[in-house]
Design a protein around this motif. Structure first.
Motif, PDB file in Angstrom:
ATOM      1  N   ARG A 183       0.817  -1.217   0.000  1.00  0.00           N
ATOM      2  CA  ARG A 183       0.000   0.000   0.000  1.00  0.00           C
ATOM      3  C   ARG A 183       0.850   1.267   0.000  1.00  0.00           C
ATOM      4  NH1 ARG A 183      -4.797  -1.968   4.246  1.00  0.00           N
ATOM      5  NH2 ARG A 183      -6.062  -3.027   2.657  1.00  0.00           N
ATOM      6  N   LYS A 184       2.087   1.146   0.469  1.00  0.00           N
ATOM      7  CA  LYS A 184       3.006   2.290   0.464  1.00  0.00           C
ATOM      8  C   LYS A 184       3.881   2.330  -0.786  1.00  0.00           C
ATOM      9  CE  LYS A 184       3.308   2.753   5.509  1.00  0.00           C
ATOM     10  NZ  LYS A 184       4.131   2.501   6.727  1.00  0.00           N
ATOM     11  N   GLY A 185       3.704   1.342  -1.678  1.00  0.00           N
ATOM     12  CA  GLY A 185       4.491   1.304  -2.902  1.00  0.00           C
ATOM     13  C   GLY A 185       5.905   0.783  -2.705  1.00  0.00           C
ATOM     14  N   ILE A 186       6.137   0.025  -1.636  1.00  0.00           N
ATOM     15  CA  ILE A 186       7.461  -0.528  -1.347  1.00  0.00           C
ATOM     16  C   ILE A 186       7.540  -1.954  -1.895  1.00  0.00           C
ATOM     17  CG2 ILE A 186       9.093  -1.187   0.467  1.00  0.00           C
ATOM     18  CD1 ILE A 186       7.699   0.896   2.275  1.00  0.00           C
ATOM     19  N   VAL A 187       8.549  -2.228  -2.702  1.00  0.00           N
ATOM     20  CA  VAL A 187       8.771  -3.583  -3.197  1.00  0.00           C
ATOM     21  C   VAL A 187       9.682  -4.311  -2.212  1.00  0.00           C
ATOM     22  CG1 VAL A 187       9.675  -5.009  -5.072  1.00  0.00           C
ATOM     23  CG2 VAL A 187       8.524  -2.848  -5.600  1.00  0.00           C
ATOM     24  N   THR A 188       9.148  -5.310  -1.552  1.00  0.00           N
ATOM     25  CA  THR A 188       9.937  -6.085  -0.593  1.00  0.00           C
ATOM     26  C   THR A 188      10.696  -7.197  -1.318  1.00  0.00           C
ATOM     27  OG1 THR A 188       8.189  -7.697  -0.154  1.00  0.00           O
ATOM     28  CG2 THR A 188       8.165  -5.664   1.158  1.00  0.00           C
ATOM     29  N   LYS A 189      11.682  -7.763  -0.643  1.00  0.00           N
ATOM     30  CA  LYS A 189      12.426  -8.883  -1.241  1.00  0.00           C
ATOM     31  C   LYS A 189      11.514 -10.081  -1.454  1.00  0.00           C
ATOM     32  CE  LYS A 189      14.417 -10.873   3.055  1.00  0.00           C
ATOM     33  NZ  LYS A 189      13.656 -10.054   4.005  1.00  0.00           N
ATOM     34  N   GLU A 190      10.521 -10.236  -0.565  1.00  0.00           N
ATOM     35  CA  GLU A 190       9.561 -11.327  -0.727  1.00  0.00           C
ATOM     36  C   GLU A 190       8.723 -11.136  -1.987  1.00  0.00           C
ATOM     37  OE1 GLU A 190      10.802 -11.100   3.484  1.00  0.00           O
ATOM     38  OE2 GLU A 190       9.952  -9.600   2.123  1.00  0.00           O
ATOM     39  N   MET A 191       8.311  -9.914  -2.251  1.00  0.00           N
ATOM     40  CA  MET A 191       7.552  -9.625  -3.479  1.00  0.00           C
ATOM     41  C   MET A 191       8.386  -9.919  -4.715  1.00  0.00           C
ATOM     42  SD  MET A 191       5.660  -6.051  -2.584  1.00  0.00           S
ATOM     43  CE  MET A 191       4.912  -5.761  -0.989  1.00  0.00           C
ATOM     44  N   GLU A 192       9.649  -9.547  -4.670  1.00  0.00           N
ATOM     45  CA  GLU A 192      10.531  -9.788  -5.818  1.00  0.00           C
ATOM     46  C   GLU A 192      10.665 -11.288  -6.106  1.00  0.00           C
ATOM     47  OE1 GLU A 192      14.096  -7.834  -4.606  1.00  0.00           O
ATOM     48  OE2 GLU A 192      13.535  -5.911  -5.546  1.00  0.00           O
ATOM     49  N   ILE A 193      10.809 -12.092  -5.049  1.00  0.00           N
ATOM     50  CA  ILE A 193      10.946 -13.538  -5.224  1.00  0.00           C
ATOM     51  C   ILE A 193       9.667 -14.131  -5.802  1.00  0.00           C
ATOM     52  CG2 ILE A 193      11.199 -15.726  -3.984  1.00  0.00           C
ATOM     53  CD1 ILE A 193      13.065 -14.190  -2.026  1.00  0.00           C
ATOM     54  N   VAL A 194       8.515 -13.737  -5.251  1.00  0.00           N
ATOM     55  CA  VAL A 194       7.234 -14.255  -5.750  1.00  0.00           C
ATOM     56  C   VAL A 194       7.004 -13.807  -7.187  1.00  0.00           C
ATOM     57  CG1 VAL A 194       4.729 -14.158  -5.457  1.00  0.00           C
ATOM     58  CG2 VAL A 194       6.210 -14.444  -3.454  1.00  0.00           C
ATOM     59  N   SER A 195       7.337 -12.589  -7.489  1.00  0.00           N
ATOM     60  CA  SER A 195       7.195 -12.080  -8.861  1.00  0.00           C
ATOM     61  C   SER A 195       7.982 -12.934  -9.846  1.00  0.00           C
ATOM     62  CB  SER A 195       7.664 -10.621  -8.927  1.00  0.00           C
ATOM     63  OG  SER A 195       7.713 -10.163 -10.254  1.00  0.00           O
ATOM     64  N   GLN A 196       9.197 -13.301  -9.471  1.00  0.00           N
ATOM     65  CA  GLN A 196      10.031 -14.137 -10.350  1.00  0.00           C
ATOM     66  C   GLN A 196       9.477 -15.554 -10.467  1.00  0.00           C
ATOM     67  OE1 GLN A 196      13.923 -13.818  -8.588  1.00  0.00           O
ATOM     68  NE2 GLN A 196      14.085 -11.618  -9.005  1.00  0.00           N
ATOM     69  N   LYS A 197       9.037 -16.112  -9.352  1.00  0.00           N
ATOM     70  CA  LYS A 197       8.497 -17.478  -9.375  1.00  0.00           C
ATOM     71  C   LYS A 197       7.242 -17.569 -10.235  1.00  0.00           C
ATOM     72  CE  LYS A 197      10.034 -19.259  -4.856  1.00  0.00           C
ATOM     73  NZ  LYS A 197       9.573 -19.776  -3.541  1.00  0.00           N
ATOM     74  N   GLU A 198       6.392 -16.562 -10.133  1.00  0.00           N
ATOM     75  CA  GLU A 198       5.093 -16.608 -10.799  1.00  0.00           C
ATOM     76  C   GLU A 198       5.119 -15.971 -12.192  1.00  0.00           C
ATOM     77  OE1 GLU A 198       2.430 -18.074  -9.602  1.00  0.00           O
ATOM     78  OE2 GLU A 198       3.076 -18.447  -7.529  1.00  0.00           O
ATOM     79  N   LYS A 199       6.243 -15.332 -12.509  1.00  0.00           N
ATOM     80  CA  LYS A 199       6.352 -14.610 -13.792  1.00  0.00           C
ATOM     81  C   LYS A 199       5.211 -13.592 -13.933  1.00  0.00           C
ATOM     82  CE  LYS A 199       8.912 -18.239 -16.218  1.00  0.00           C
ATOM     83  NZ  LYS A 199       9.217 -19.004 -14.983  1.00  0.00           N
ATOM     84  N   ILE A 200       5.034 -12.818 -12.884  1.00  0.00           N
ATOM     85  CA  ILE A 200       4.042 -11.756 -12.863  1.00  0.00           C
ATOM     86  C   ILE A 200       4.747 -10.446 -12.568  1.00  0.00           C
ATOM     87  CG2 ILE A 200       3.533 -12.189 -10.413  1.00  0.00           C
ATOM     88  CD1 ILE A 200       0.683 -11.253 -10.897  1.00  0.00           C
ATOM     89  N   ASP A 201       4.343  -9.389 -13.223  1.00  0.00           N
ATOM     90  CA  ASP A 201       4.950  -8.085 -13.007  1.00  0.00           C
ATOM     91  C   ASP A 201       4.786  -7.685 -11.541  1.00  0.00           C
ATOM     92  OD1 ASP A 201       5.959  -5.462 -14.466  1.00  0.00           O
ATOM     93  OD2 ASP A 201       4.424  -4.853 -13.026  1.00  0.00           O
ATOM     94  N   VAL A 202       5.853  -7.196 -10.948  1.00  0.00           N
ATOM     95  CA  VAL A 202       5.839  -6.917  -9.516  1.00  0.00           C
ATOM     96  C   VAL A 202       4.830  -5.826  -9.170  1.00  0.00           C
ATOM     97  CG1 VAL A 202       7.688  -5.170  -9.472  1.00  0.00           C
ATOM     98  CG2 VAL A 202       7.327  -6.675  -7.486  1.00  0.00           C
ATOM     99  N   SER A 203       4.592  -4.892 -10.090  1.00  0.00           N
ATOM    100  CA  SER A 203       3.614  -3.835  -9.810  1.00  0.00           C
ATOM    101  C   SER A 203       2.197  -4.414  -9.750  1.00  0.00           C
ATOM    102  CB  SER A 203       3.691  -2.732 -10.863  1.00  0.00           C
ATOM    103  OG  SER A 203       3.382  -3.231 -12.153  1.00  0.00           O
ATOM    104  N   LYS A 204       1.911  -5.392 -10.617  1.00  0.00           N
ATOM    105  CA  LYS A 204       0.602  -6.064 -10.569  1.00  0.00           C
ATOM    106  C   LYS A 204       0.464  -6.870  -9.289  1.00  0.00           C
ATOM    107  CE  LYS A 204       0.035  -6.442 -15.598  1.00  0.00           C
ATOM    108  NZ  LYS A 204      -0.101  -7.381 -16.751  1.00  0.00           N
ATOM    109  N   LEU A 205       1.557  -7.515  -8.888  1.00  0.00           N
ATOM    110  CA  LEU A 205       1.553  -8.287  -7.651  1.00  0.00           C
ATOM    111  C   LEU A 205       1.291  -7.374  -6.458  1.00  0.00           C
ATOM    112  CD1 LEU A 205       2.072 -11.010  -6.210  1.00  0.00           C
ATOM    113  CD2 LEU A 205       4.494 -10.378  -6.113  1.00  0.00           C
ATOM    114  N   MET A 206       1.951  -6.234  -6.417  1.00  0.00           N
ATOM    115  CA  MET A 206       1.765  -5.283  -5.323  1.00  0.00           C
ATOM    116  C   MET A 206       0.318  -4.818  -5.233  1.00  0.00           C
ATOM    117  SD  MET A 206       5.126  -2.855  -5.568  1.00  0.00           S
ATOM    118  CE  MET A 206       4.503  -1.739  -4.334  1.00  0.00           C
TER     119      MET A 206
END
Length: 433
Positions: free
Chosen positions: A11-34
């Motif tokens: 909600r604050k627009g911060i990309v965490t390391k956990e988000m980055e890992i999930v984004s790579q695993k799922e092949k989903i854009d990190v902004s969409k994931l957020m």
């Protein structure tokens, strides 16, 4: 910029390391994931104290994840045996393990589990309360339930199941309802008993804000448990189940206001024609929060084969939008599962999850199947084994019944359709004699 939870960060627009890992695993854009995390439609259960975790996302547009239940009980309290199961489950690449320990040195097992596990870890603190506090159920004080929850959070549990929706109002309906199986949730039955013995409201419900304090501090995801889930197909989608679900929807909004991540637990036992409607109901009443189901088991008559009844329901549930499947083993309703039971339950649930992902058009889901089909048409047995969901079993079956010709199997021999068509298309000599 500081943040408390994955939802707070999103909600604050911060990309965490956990988000980055999930984004790579799922092949989903990190902004969409957020965006999905911020809305509560995806959760990343990752307690700040769980250092060995490889984070996974659960929810909309992501692969269906599976959970394995393990833990010690009064009759089967061998920690080493359960640790062996943990190692095997991790080797089989499960995304989640729930510690359902209910006897003895529960914390000793939980600490070992969290220390070694790359999978997310869940627990049901209610199971641990009697042993942890060394008290009879009726004598446990409200604040003592919170002490157990706090300990699980400090130990590093990534998500906790709490049965906060079982209010006195819902409990009254259970007593006056003609349910065949009443309450089959272990945690729900314990809370029901505590409420009746003490003539009080559910302490998990009345202390919900204090539980949110704990979850926010450690980033523990809430799995809002369905104490009133149907324990047989006769009880499915009844008023008691739906009344509790409405309460869970209200609690979801309260948790989100505190940036606490939430999943909703669901049935249970359910006739196959009711599954889709239940998914729609849950998503609607709980505002799109990820849905976590046990099964659903589509018939009650198959003890010893409930990994199959569960996989049937799980595949359909996943295809209709369920995000997280709890495995069921052949031992369900009969005994604590052993190592082989666990393996069978994992495989059956993995098949169900993958079948659902194909139907949901999850990115890359069909690629695996297409590679297998290509290996089959080319009669590439080694590649088939490499692609199998259970390579060891596939190799064993073939080795137990070797064909005369290696480019076939003992079912069809030289009449193998793949072999016949391949030879004709390659203009090779064809002999079936």
């Amino acid at each position: 910029m500081n943040f408390t939870t994955q939802m707070d960060a999103a909600r604050k627009g911060i990309v965490t390391k956990e988000m980055e890992i999930v984004s790579q695993k799922e092949k989903i854009d990190v902004s969409k994931l957020m965006d999905l995390i911020a809305k509560g439609q995806v959760v990343i259960p990752a307690n700040k104290n769980h250092k060995s975790i490889s984070p996974e996302g659960i929810g909309k547009n992501l692969r269906t994840k599976i959970n394995v239940n393990l833990g010690i009980s009064r009759d089967c309290n061998n920690i080493d045996s359960e640790i062996e199961k943990v190692k095997t489950a991790l080797d089989m690449k499960v995304e989640s393990i729930m510690d359902l320990s209910s006897y003895g040195k529960t914390r000793e097992f939980r600490e070992k589990l969290i220390d070694m596990s790359s999978a997310m870890i869940g627990s049901v603190p209610m199971y641990d309360a009697v042993g942890f506090l060394d008290k009879d159920l009726k004598d446990i004080k409200e604040e003592e339930f919170l002490d157990v929850i706090k300990q699980h959070a400090l130990d590093g549990v990534d998500f906790i199941t709490i049965h906060a929706g079982l209010t006195r109002s819902v409990s009254k309906k259970i007593k006056n309802h003609d349910r065949l199986t009443h309450i089959v949730s272990r945690g729900g039955s314990l809370l029901f008993a505590w409420m009746e013995l003490n003539n009080k409201e559910n302490p998990i419900y009345t202390n919900f804000d204090k539980i949110l304090d704990i979850c926010e501090e450690h980033d523990v995801t809430l799995s809002l448990g369905d104490a009133c889930r149907p324990g047989c197909i006769s009880d499915s989608t009844d008023g008691v189940q739906i009344d509790e679900l409405i309460v869970l929807g209200e609690l979801t909004k309260r948790a989100w206001k505190r940036n606490v991540q939430v999943m909703i637990e669901g049935p249970g036992h359910m006739a196959i024609d009711e599954i889709e409607a239940n998914v729609v109901l849950q998503k609607r009443l709980c505002h799109g929060a990820p849905f976590y189901v046990l099964g659903p088991l589509v018939t009650d008559i198959a003890p010893g084969y409930d990994h199959i009844t569960s996989a049937i329901g799980g595949a359909l549930a996943s295809s209709k939008g369920v995000d997280f499947l709890c495995y069921v083993t052949p031992a369900e309703h009969l005994r604590l599962p052993n190592l082989e039971d666990m393996k069978e339950g994992i495989i059956a649930t993995k098949i169900a999850a993958h079948a659902g992902d194909i139907a949901k058009n999850i990115h890359g889901a069909r690629d695996w199947d297409n590679k297998m089909s290509k290996a089959r048409v080319e009669l590439d047995w080694e590649e088939m084994f490499n692609l199998c969901i259970d390579p060891k079993k596939a190799r064993r079956y073939r080795d137990e019944s070797r064909p005369t010709h290696d480019d076939s199997c003992t079912m069809c021999g030289k009449m193998c359709s793949m072999r016949t068509v391949k030879k004709i298309l390659n203009e090779e000599e064809l002999s079936l004699i």
